[in-house]
Design a protein around this motif. Sequence first.
Motif, mmCIF file in Angstrom:
data_model
loop_
_atom_site.group_PDB
_atom_site.id
_atom_site.type_symbol
_atom_site.label_atom_id
_atom_site.label_comp_id
_atom_site.label_asym_id
_atom_site.label_seq_id
_atom_site.Cartn_x
_atom_site.Cartn_y
_atom_site.Cartn_z
ATOM 1 N N ASN A 55 53.237 37.038 31.068
ATOM 2 C CA ASN A 55 53.887 37.609 32.236
ATOM 3 C C ASN A 55 55.116 36.767 32.576
ATOM 4 N N SER A 101 57.829 40.148 42.694
ATOM 5 C CA SER A 101 57.512 40.227 41.264
ATOM 6 C C SER A 101 57.961 39.029 40.443
ATOM 7 N N LEU A 122 66.149 44.939 41.571
ATOM 8 C CA LEU A 122 65.904 46.334 41.917
ATOM 9 C C LEU A 122 66.071 46.457 43.429
ATOM 10 N N LYS A 136 59.874 55.132 35.897
ATOM 11 C CA LYS A 136 59.648 53.805 35.302
ATOM 12 C C LYS A 136 59.466 52.733 36.362
ATOM 13 N N PHE A 137 60.241 52.804 37.425
ATOM 14 C CA PHE A 137 60.220 51.763 38.457
ATOM 15 C C PHE A 137 59.393 52.148 39.687
ATOM 16 N N LYS A 160 57.482 49.633 42.202
ATOM 17 C CA LYS A 160 57.996 48.264 42.003
ATOM 18 C C LYS A 160 58.773 47.743 43.210
#
Length: 136
Positions: free
Chosen positions: A2, A42, A75, A131-132, A135
């Motif tokens: 990770n 994250s 993001l 995809k995100f 998040k």
Amino acid sequence: MNAVSIRIITAHVSRLTEFYEHITKINVIQYTPDFAELQTPSATIAIGSTRTLQFFGPKAETALAESRSAIIEFLVDDVDQEFQQLRDFLSTLMIQEPTTMPWGNKSMLFKDPDGNLINFFTPVSEESISKFAGKM
């Protein structure tokens, strides 16, 4: 495995700390004069002074000087809004105003005071949004 952190090495920890706090609106934790961290949900962006390289051995400084190929990406909910809020602050550091990329993200690219590239992006295509999802 990770990926959890990116470390920026700088001769100006305080300057970068202030810069990243301003653009992210997240308080940076300054552990020592040589090391600070900006913690997001994250990942962490660590800011270390050039003096910290000694702990990685004699080849670290040479390897660092040769590497200028990464972009630090954030993001964001609305890249256009971020651009409007940061436009004046980033006026001399802006590389590209918000632009939709072929892979489905709307991105703005700029530099930090040390010249590291930073991308703020918002997914705009169905595939990128999917995809995100979750998040943010």
